[in-house]
Design a protein around this motif. Structure first.
Motif, mmCIF file in Angstrom:
data_model
loop_
_atom_site.group_PDB
_atom_site.id
_atom_site.type_symbol
_atom_site.label_atom_id
_atom_site.label_comp_id
_atom_site.label_asym_id
_atom_site.label_seq_id
_atom_site.Cartn_x
_atom_site.Cartn_y
_atom_site.Cartn_z
ATOM 1 N N ILE A 1 0.864 -1.320 -0.134
ATOM 2 C CA ILE A 1 0.032 -0.040 -0.111
ATOM 3 C C ILE A 1 0.991 1.180 -0.055
ATOM 4 C CG2 ILE A 1 -1.567 1.279 1.561
ATOM 5 C CD1 ILE A 1 -2.840 -1.382 2.193
ATOM 6 N N PHE A 2 2.081 1.335 0.887
ATOM 7 C CA PHE A 2 2.888 2.239 0.864
ATOM 8 C C PHE A 2 3.496 2.581 -0.532
ATOM 9 C CE2 PHE A 2 1.994 2.395 5.112
ATOM 10 C CZ PHE A 2 1.954 3.804 5.646
ATOM 11 N N MET A 3 3.905 1.257 -1.266
ATOM 12 C CA MET A 3 4.679 1.442 -2.634
ATOM 13 C C MET A 3 3.624 1.924 -3.486
ATOM 14 S SD MET A 3 6.511 -1.706 -4.358
ATOM 15 C CE MET A 3 6.389 -2.811 -2.866
ATOM 16 N N LEU A 4 2.296 1.744 -3.362
ATOM 17 C CA LEU A 4 1.410 2.147 -4.424
ATOM 18 C C LEU A 4 1.534 3.965 -4.247
ATOM 19 C CD1 LEU A 4 -1.352 1.577 -6.219
ATOM 20 C CD2 LEU A 4 -2.300 2.092 -3.984
ATOM 21 N N GLU A 5 1.461 4.245 -2.995
ATOM 22 C CA GLU A 5 1.488 5.860 -2.637
ATOM 23 C C GLU A 5 2.643 6.289 -3.395
ATOM 24 O OE1 GLU A 5 0.113 8.153 0.989
ATOM 25 O OE2 GLU A 5 1.905 7.210 1.349
ATOM 26 N N THR A 6 3.966 5.382 -3.316
ATOM 27 C CA THR A 6 5.060 5.927 -3.653
ATOM 28 C C THR A 6 5.199 6.221 -5.121
ATOM 29 O OG1 THR A 6 6.266 5.092 -1.983
ATOM 30 C CG2 THR A 6 7.603 5.621 -4.070
ATOM 31 N N LEU A 7 4.578 5.158 -5.911
ATOM 32 C CA LEU A 7 4.381 5.305 -7.488
ATOM 33 C C LEU A 7 3.329 6.101 -7.882
ATOM 34 C CD1 LEU A 7 4.662 1.376 -7.880
ATOM 35 C CD2 LEU A 7 6.426 3.150 -8.445
ATOM 36 N N PHE A 8 2.190 6.372 -7.338
ATOM 37 C CA PHE A 8 1.252 6.997 -7.866
ATOM 38 C C PHE A 8 0.836 8.530 -7.072
ATOM 39 C CE2 PHE A 8 0.270 2.690 -9.398
ATOM 40 C CZ PHE A 8 -0.454 3.055 -10.543
ATOM 41 N N GLY A 9 1.418 8.707 -6.117
ATOM 42 C CA GLY A 9 1.432 9.971 -5.386
ATOM 43 C C GLY A 9 0.448 9.776 -4.052
ATOM 44 N N GLU A 10 0.621 10.826 -3.265
ATOM 45 C CA GLU A 10 -0.257 10.698 -2.085
ATOM 46 C C GLU A 10 -1.804 10.703 -2.363
ATOM 47 O OE1 GLU A 10 1.122 13.269 1.226
ATOM 48 O OE2 GLU A 10 3.330 12.624 0.732
ATOM 49 N N THR A 11 -1.993 11.569 -3.220
ATOM 50 C CA THR A 11 -3.397 11.639 -3.644
ATOM 51 C C THR A 11 -3.826 11.606 -5.095
ATOM 52 O OG1 THR A 11 -3.450 14.134 -3.851
ATOM 53 C CG2 THR A 11 -3.990 13.081 -1.428
ATOM 54 N N LEU A 12 -4.866 11.455 -5.374
ATOM 55 C CA LEU A 12 -5.417 11.871 -6.932
ATOM 56 C C LEU A 12 -6.543 12.484 -6.765
ATOM 57 C CD1 LEU A 12 -8.124 9.831 -7.237
ATOM 58 C CD2 LEU A 12 -6.518 8.075 -6.945
ATOM 59 N N VAL A 13 -6.809 13.389 -7.977
ATOM 60 C CA VAL A 13 -8.052 13.896 -7.976
ATOM 61 C C VAL A 13 -9.033 13.290 -9.010
ATOM 62 C CG1 VAL A 13 -9.098 16.433 -8.919
ATOM 63 C CG2 VAL A 13 -6.757 16.237 -7.800
ATOM 64 N N ASN A 14 -10.092 12.974 -8.605
ATOM 65 C CA ASN A 14 -10.998 12.126 -9.367
ATOM 66 C C ASN A 14 -12.013 13.024 -10.428
ATOM 67 O OD1 ASN A 14 -13.223 13.040 -8.175
ATOM 68 N ND2 ASN A 14 -13.493 10.995 -6.833
ATOM 69 N N ALA A 15 -12.776 12.538 -11.304
ATOM 70 C CA ALA A 15 -13.408 13.299 -12.356
ATOM 71 C C ALA A 15 -14.297 14.213 -11.701
ATOM 72 C CB ALA A 15 -14.182 12.300 -13.272
ATOM 73 N N ASP A 16 -14.696 14.039 -10.489
ATOM 74 C CA ASP A 16 -15.750 14.926 -9.834
ATOM 75 C C ASP A 16 -14.945 16.315 -9.091
ATOM 76 O OD1 ASP A 16 -17.905 13.189 -10.417
ATOM 77 O OD2 ASP A 16 -18.061 12.179 -8.622
ATOM 78 N N GLY A 17 -13.550 16.121 -9.280
ATOM 79 C CA GLY A 17 -12.839 17.047 -8.610
ATOM 80 C C GLY A 17 -12.495 16.688 -7.061
ATOM 81 N N ARG A 18 -12.759 15.574 -6.783
ATOM 82 C CA ARG A 18 -12.550 15.384 -5.170
ATOM 83 C C ARG A 18 -11.109 15.016 -5.223
ATOM 84 N NH1 ARG A 18 -16.248 11.291 -1.476
ATOM 85 N NH2 ARG A 18 -15.313 11.595 0.412
ATOM 86 N N VAL A 19 -10.374 15.171 -4.028
ATOM 87 C CA VAL A 19 -9.077 14.735 -3.679
ATOM 88 C C VAL A 19 -9.312 13.830 -2.953
ATOM 89 C CG1 VAL A 19 -6.870 15.220 -2.841
ATOM 90 C CG2 VAL A 19 -8.069 17.119 -3.862
ATOM 91 N N VAL A 20 -8.750 12.382 -3.411
ATOM 92 C CA VAL A 20 -8.811 11.085 -2.654
ATOM 93 C C VAL A 20 -7.127 10.683 -2.443
ATOM 94 C CG1 VAL A 20 -9.659 8.863 -2.771
ATOM 95 C CG2 VAL A 20 -10.506 10.503 -4.076
ATOM 96 N N PRO A 21 -7.037 10.198 -1.032
ATOM 97 C CA PRO A 21 -5.853 9.696 -0.579
ATOM 98 C C PRO A 21 -5.580 8.239 -1.279
ATOM 99 C CG PRO A 21 -6.963 10.524 1.371
ATOM 100 C CD PRO A 21 -7.805 10.583 0.280
ATOM 101 N N VAL A 22 -4.536 8.087 -2.076
ATOM 102 C CA VAL A 22 -4.122 6.985 -2.608
ATOM 103 C C VAL A 22 -4.203 5.808 -1.796
ATOM 104 C CG1 VAL A 22 -2.113 6.023 -4.184
ATOM 105 C CG2 VAL A 22 -3.237 8.160 -4.737
ATOM 106 N N ARG A 23 -3.634 6.119 -0.536
ATOM 107 C CA ARG A 23 -3.432 4.994 0.120
ATOM 108 C C ARG A 23 -4.727 4.481 0.884
ATOM 109 N NH1 ARG A 23 -0.717 6.761 5.866
ATOM 110 N NH2 ARG A 23 0.716 7.577 4.322
#
Length: 142
Positions: free
Chosen positions: A51-73
């Motif tokens: 899970i922490f590796m996922l965060e390292t690769l994809f960043g701490e957050t993503l912004v979805n199509a609705d504009g919501r910030v979602v923690p990758v973790r």
């Protein structure tokens, strides 16, 4: 859950957006199915470190199509919980590996064949390379 698409749908229900917002994260977890197409593939990434590796690769957050910030973790935790019911550590997986003889076999380093290392017994001072071994040291051949 069997397919990454269904994990992504679950993410959409939880955080909004579209399947495409989450699909690459869920696919990353299940890429190991390419090497082992049964539940054991999960040992490679379905744990806290994964899970922490996922965060390292994809960043701490993503912004979805609705504009919501979602923690990758959180997306990673969702995936692992949906597959396993909880989040194990890598150690939980590793404990289940029974060591085999080939895993324990070492090979000499190139050019190090015949080199002797004098190792002191526990509690004794180390022996110098210039001084021959004395009583109480263990001579190990590499």
């Amino acid at each position: 859950m069997a397919h990454c698409y269904y994990h992504a749908l679950s993410s959409v229900r939880k955080w909004g957006g579209t399947v495409d917002d989450y699909l690459p994260l869920h696919q990353w977890f299940d890429q190991s199915k390419a090497i082992l197409a049964d539940p054991r593939h999960r040992a490679l990434r379905h744990h806290a470190e994964g899970i922490f590796m996922l965060e390292t690769l994809f960043g701490e957050t993503l912004v979805n199509a609705d504009g919501r910030v979602v923690p990758v973790r959180l997306v990673g935790e969702q995936h692992v919980r949906e597959d396993l019911g909880s989040i194990p550590s890598f150690v939980d997986w590793a404990r289940l590996i029974t060591p085999q003889a080939w895993m324990l076999r070492g090979n000499p380093l190139d050019g190090a064949e015949g080199v002797t290392i004098d190792m002191p017994l526990p509690g004794e001072a180390g022996a110098s390379r210039n001084v021959p071994p004395v009583a109480g040291t263990v001579s190990t051949m590499i």
